[in-house]
Design a protein around this motif. Structure first.
Motif, mmCIF file in Angstrom:
data_model
loop_
_atom_site.group_PDB
_atom_site.id
_atom_site.type_symbol
_atom_site.label_atom_id
_atom_site.label_comp_id
_atom_site.label_asym_id
_atom_site.label_seq_id
_atom_site.Cartn_x
_atom_site.Cartn_y
_atom_site.Cartn_z
ATOM 1 N N ARG A 30 -0.349 -11.977 31.259
ATOM 2 C CA ARG A 30 -1.496 -11.228 30.793
ATOM 3 C C ARG A 30 -2.397 -10.786 31.954
ATOM 4 O O ARG A 30 -3.250 -9.937 31.801
ATOM 5 C CB ARG A 30 -2.305 -12.131 29.853
ATOM 6 C CG ARG A 30 -2.813 -11.457 28.625
ATOM 7 C CD ARG A 30 -3.581 -12.370 27.696
ATOM 8 N NE ARG A 30 -4.189 -13.545 28.285
ATOM 9 C CZ ARG A 30 -3.861 -14.798 27.979
ATOM 10 N NH1 ARG A 30 -2.910 -15.028 27.093
ATOM 11 N NH2 ARG A 30 -4.482 -15.822 28.514
ATOM 12 N N GLY A 31 -2.201 -11.422 33.123
ATOM 13 C CA GLY A 31 -3.017 -11.068 34.276
ATOM 14 C C GLY A 31 -4.311 -11.840 34.366
ATOM 15 O O GLY A 31 -5.292 -11.344 34.924
ATOM 16 N N ASP A 32 -4.343 -13.053 33.825
ATOM 17 C CA ASP A 32 -5.524 -13.915 33.931
ATOM 18 C C ASP A 32 -5.700 -14.339 35.398
ATOM 19 O O ASP A 32 -4.915 -15.121 35.929
ATOM 20 C CB ASP A 32 -5.329 -15.141 33.025
ATOM 21 C CG ASP A 32 -6.538 -16.060 33.029
ATOM 22 O OD1 ASP A 32 -7.196 -16.194 34.089
ATOM 23 O OD2 ASP A 32 -6.820 -16.656 31.972
ATOM 24 N N ARG A 33 -6.741 -13.811 36.035
ATOM 25 C CA ARG A 33 -6.863 -14.003 37.486
ATOM 26 C C ARG A 33 -7.210 -15.434 37.863
ATOM 27 O O ARG A 33 -6.805 -15.912 38.919
ATOM 28 C CB ARG A 33 -7.913 -13.051 38.049
ATOM 29 C CG ARG A 33 -7.453 -11.630 38.031
ATOM 30 C CD ARG A 33 -8.564 -10.724 38.482
ATOM 31 N NE ARG A 33 -8.508 -10.484 39.905
ATOM 32 C CZ ARG A 33 -7.910 -9.411 40.422
ATOM 33 N NH1 ARG A 33 -7.316 -8.538 39.656
ATOM 34 N NH2 ARG A 33 -7.911 -9.230 41.723
ATOM 35 N N ALA A 34 -7.985 -16.111 37.027
ATOM 36 C CA ALA A 34 -8.346 -17.498 37.349
ATOM 37 C C ALA A 34 -7.084 -18.356 37.361
ATOM 38 O O ALA A 34 -6.874 -19.164 38.275
ATOM 39 C CB ALA A 34 -9.351 -18.026 36.333
ATOM 40 N N VAL A 35 -6.234 -18.149 36.344
ATOM 41 C CA VAL A 35 -4.988 -18.914 36.267
ATOM 42 C C VAL A 35 -4.079 -18.540 37.437
ATOM 43 O O VAL A 35 -3.485 -19.401 38.092
ATOM 44 C CB VAL A 35 -4.283 -18.667 34.913
ATOM 45 C CG1 VAL A 35 -2.890 -19.264 34.910
ATOM 46 C CG2 VAL A 35 -5.113 -19.253 33.779
ATOM 47 N N VAL A 48 5.258 -16.969 41.704
ATOM 48 C CA VAL A 48 4.113 -16.919 40.780
ATOM 49 C C VAL A 48 3.682 -15.466 40.566
ATOM 50 O O VAL A 48 3.453 -15.024 39.436
ATOM 51 C CB VAL A 48 2.926 -17.748 41.321
ATOM 52 C CG1 VAL A 48 1.695 -17.560 40.443
ATOM 53 C CG2 VAL A 48 3.293 -19.227 41.395
ATOM 54 N N LEU A 49 3.604 -14.706 41.661
ATOM 55 C CA LEU A 49 3.164 -13.304 41.553
ATOM 56 C C LEU A 49 4.161 -12.473 40.748
ATOM 57 O O LEU A 49 3.782 -11.533 40.056
ATOM 58 C CB LEU A 49 2.949 -12.707 42.940
ATOM 59 C CG LEU A 49 1.654 -13.153 43.615
ATOM 60 C CD1 LEU A 49 1.640 -12.784 45.090
ATOM 61 C CD2 LEU A 49 0.441 -12.557 42.905
ATOM 62 N N GLN A 50 5.436 -12.827 40.839
ATOM 63 C CA GLN A 50 6.434 -12.060 40.078
ATOM 64 C C GLN A 50 6.353 -12.345 38.577
ATOM 65 O O GLN A 50 6.906 -11.599 37.778
ATOM 66 C CB GLN A 50 7.844 -12.327 40.627
ATOM 67 C CG GLN A 50 8.056 -11.570 41.939
ATOM 68 C CD GLN A 50 9.468 -11.648 42.459
ATOM 69 O OE1 GLN A 50 10.074 -12.711 42.419
ATOM 70 N NE2 GLN A 50 9.985 -10.544 42.972
ATOM 71 N N ALA A 51 5.656 -13.425 38.240
ATOM 72 C CA ALA A 51 5.429 -13.703 36.818
ATOM 73 C C ALA A 51 4.171 -12.991 36.323
ATOM 74 O O ALA A 51 3.829 -13.051 35.150
ATOM 75 C CB ALA A 51 5.303 -15.208 36.606
ATOM 76 N N SER A 52 3.457 -12.337 37.248
ATOM 77 C CA SER A 52 2.212 -11.640 36.920
ATOM 78 C C SER A 52 2.486 -10.143 36.811
ATOM 79 O O SER A 52 3.524 -9.677 37.253
ATOM 80 C CB SER A 52 1.171 -11.894 38.019
ATOM 81 O OG SER A 52 1.073 -13.275 38.248
ATOM 82 N N PRO A 53 1.530 -9.387 36.230
ATOM 83 C CA PRO A 53 1.867 -8.002 35.895
ATOM 84 C C PRO A 53 1.702 -6.998 37.038
ATOM 85 O O PRO A 53 1.348 -5.857 36.780
ATOM 86 C CB PRO A 53 0.896 -7.695 34.756
ATOM 87 C CG PRO A 53 -0.284 -8.531 35.049
ATOM 88 C CD PRO A 53 0.207 -9.763 35.746
ATOM 89 N N ARG A 61 7.823 -24.310 34.660
ATOM 90 C CA ARG A 61 7.144 -23.848 33.458
ATOM 91 C C ARG A 61 7.050 -22.316 33.421
ATOM 92 O O ARG A 61 7.152 -21.705 32.366
ATOM 93 C CB ARG A 61 5.739 -24.460 33.380
ATOM 94 C CG ARG A 61 5.225 -24.469 31.965
ATOM 95 C CD ARG A 61 3.993 -25.304 31.814
ATOM 96 N NE ARG A 61 4.225 -26.717 32.065
ATOM 97 C CZ ARG A 61 3.281 -27.630 31.944
ATOM 98 N NH1 ARG A 61 2.062 -27.285 31.579
ATOM 99 N NH2 ARG A 61 3.528 -28.887 32.178
ATOM 100 N N ILE A 62 6.860 -21.732 34.586
ATOM 101 C CA ILE A 62 6.763 -20.271 34.647
ATOM 102 C C ILE A 62 8.107 -19.615 34.348
ATOM 103 O O ILE A 62 8.178 -18.537 33.781
ATOM 104 C CB ILE A 62 6.260 -19.816 36.033
ATOM 105 C CG1 ILE A 62 4.819 -20.243 36.229
ATOM 106 C CG2 ILE A 62 6.372 -18.312 36.188
ATOM 107 C CD1 ILE A 62 4.294 -19.953 37.609
ATOM 108 N N GLY A 63 9.180 -20.283 34.751
ATOM 109 C CA GLY A 63 10.508 -19.718 34.529
ATOM 110 C C GLY A 63 10.959 -18.857 35.690
ATOM 111 O O GLY A 63 10.247 -18.723 36.682
ATOM 112 N N ALA A 116 2.302 -17.162 29.750
ATOM 113 C CA ALA A 116 1.664 -16.060 29.017
ATOM 114 C C ALA A 116 0.375 -15.634 29.713
ATOM 115 O O ALA A 116 0.101 -14.436 29.844
ATOM 116 C CB ALA A 116 1.385 -16.488 27.586
ATOM 117 N N SER A 117 -0.418 -16.616 30.173
ATOM 118 C CA SER A 117 -1.657 -16.284 30.885
ATOM 119 C C SER A 117 -1.367 -15.466 32.131
ATOM 120 O O SER A 117 -2.080 -14.512 32.437
ATOM 121 C CB SER A 117 -2.396 -17.557 31.303
ATOM 122 O OG SER A 117 -2.716 -18.317 30.177
ATOM 123 N N LEU A 118 -0.317 -15.849 32.855
ATOM 124 C CA LEU A 118 0.039 -15.111 34.069
ATOM 125 C C LEU A 118 0.478 -13.694 33.721
ATOM 126 O O LEU A 118 0.042 -12.726 34.335
ATOM 127 C CB LEU A 118 1.161 -15.824 34.826
ATOM 128 C CG LEU A 118 0.745 -17.051 35.624
ATOM 129 C CD1 LEU A 118 1.982 -17.747 36.184
ATOM 130 C CD2 LEU A 118 -0.200 -16.686 36.753
#
Lengths: 141, 310
Positions: B11-16, B132-137, B37-39, B7-9
């Motif tokens: 949402r675009g949480d940059r630190a995470v 990881v980036l594909q799980a980000s927005p 965990r990311i899926g 969810a954090s990813l």
């Protein structure tokens, strides 16, 4: 020793454009096996915080030859505000001896003056990076 | 932080995001746990490879391309890979110097990676970083390779779309019909088109594309990365390509997944074979060393052994 190379940001803040020293140190840290994110001079404090966060660095090295070390206490506050307290910060270049305490009190780990051996810089940065990794917030549990 | 990592990813949480990329890049059990965990990767965020020789202007072109894409309301992640030292393992990661002006833009994320010994133009961990980036927005993920010569083409197995950046004075019309890196392009960019001889360069590339034997003529676009000239057209063509691949849907996406998997297997296998000292492999390697067997036949023999025994 760390399993993956230390990640170090080598940069300059403020208006000072003398970047020969920062390039020299960047190359020396590379030769010591580190991954160095190198930027041109003239970054502002917020740039450095963003770079440190986005690149997930272990150590920030600020090169200062023309009084920009006086911006470093502000950088320390900004890093803390961004929850980057675990990141080690070192300053190298021309820092008058009677102003060094100001930086150390602000949380800078070490000030390297002219003539500091590269081996010593690499050794200390590597040690700081190892500490930073231990203190970094754990992502998985 | 951990339970809502996905969810954090999203949402675009940059630190995470930044921490997750490090964990993924470093590999091992932690990376595995993180990716689980990311899926599954969200393959609707296209991955665009940008490759070409060292000094061709890849980073500068990406800087302009990011500006164009942002003007079209696309958010962009850039993964910039630079070579690692074969001696110390260290690296100076300087690509992002050229993209500094996007630093403060929340719609842009730039991450520098070292090749960490990888020799195909990318690093072994780049697949995991992309996941990881594909799980980000981010709408688009641009991957800049190490400066690539003729055959560093691993990016083909990673990206959905490849841009190959060429420059004037990089050889004659025979070079332009050679195999290798030019063939992996979906778009060929003739950069530095303000230099003398650039018309000749573009002509050679177009000529090579127009040969009747060429099943898939590739567009050749002229750019001047330092001024941004031609980059608007590049952004148009790129978005067209990314859009069409998404529209054509399942088949292409499956083909892309297969290609990426095959590439990842090849990179893993290479590392494994070098480190693991597998008996069959060592025997065959010894016979190559003694000159009893040519390398190609030896490789085929090993593959036969592995596929038969399964």
């Amino acid at each position: 020793m760390m399993q993956t190379p230390p990640r170090v940001l080598v940069t300059k803040i403020g208006l000072d454009g003398h970047d020969r020293g920062s390039r020299l140190v960047a190359a020396a840290l590379r030769d010591a096996g580190m991954e160095v994110i190198y930027t041109p001079p003239w970054q502002d404090v917020e740039d450095v915080v963003r770079l440190a966060q986005d690149e997930d660095v272990d150590v920030v090295g600020i090169s200062s030859l023309a009084t920009d070390h006086l911006l470093v206490p502000g950088l320390m506050v900004a890093l803390k505000r961004a929850h980057l307290d675990h990141v080690g910060v070192v300053v190298g270049g021309i820092v008058p001896h009677d102003e060094e305490a100001l930086l150390i009190e602000a949380g800078v780990s070490r000030v390297f003056h002219p003539g500091s051996p590269m081996e010593e810089i690499a050794r200390e940065v590597s040690q700081l990076a190892a500490n930073a990794r231990q203190q970094a917030p754990e992502l998985l549990d | 932080m951990s339970s809502d990592l996905g969810a954090s990813l999203r949402r675009g949480d940059r630190a995470v995001l930044a921490r997750a990329i490090s964990v993924a890049e470093n590999g091992g059990a932690k990376a595995q746990a993180l990716l689980e965990r990311i899926g599954p990767a969200n393959v609707s965020h296209p991955v665009v490879g940008i490759t070409g020789t060292s000094g061709a202007g890849k980073s500068t072109l990406i800087d302009q391309l990011v500006a164009e894409l942002r003007a079209r309301d696309q958010t962009v992640a850039v993964v910039a890979i630079d070579p690692s030292s074969p001696f110390s393992g260290g690296a100076v990661l300087g690509d992002r110097c050229r993209m500094n002006r996007h630093q403060a833009d929340k719609g842009v994320y730039i991450r520098s990676l070292s090749a960490r010994g990888g020799t195909g133009g990318v690093s072994a961990g780049v697949d995991r970083v992309i996941q990881v980036l594909q799980a980000s927005p981010f709408d688009l993920i641009l991957v800049e390779t190490v400066g690539a010569g003729q055959s560093e083409i691993d990016i083909r197995g990673i990206a959905d779309t490849c841009i190959v950046v060429c420059t004037p004075n990089s050889g004659d019309d025979i070079q332009a019909i050679k195999s290798g890196i030019l063939e992996i392009a979906d778009i060929l960019v003739a950069n530095k088109s303000d230099l003398a001889d650039s018309n000749k360069n573009v002509g050679q590339l177009i000529m090579a594309q127009s040969l009747p034997s060429n099943a898939r003529p590739i567009p050749v676009l002229s750019t001047i990365a330092t001024t941004g000239e031609g980059v608007d057209t590049l952004a148009d063509r790129l978005l067209e390509l990314c859009g069409s691949e998404r529209v054509t849907g399942a088949n292409d996406l499956r083909a892309s997944a297969r290609r990426r998997l095959a590439g990842a297997v090849a990179r893993k296998l290479e590392r494994h074979l070098i480190d693991a000292h597998d008996d069959d492999f060592e025997q065959i390697a010894a016979s190559v060393h003694r000159g009893e067997c040519v390398i190609d036949e030896a490789a085929a023999r090993w593959v036969r052994k592995v596929t038969d025994s399964g």
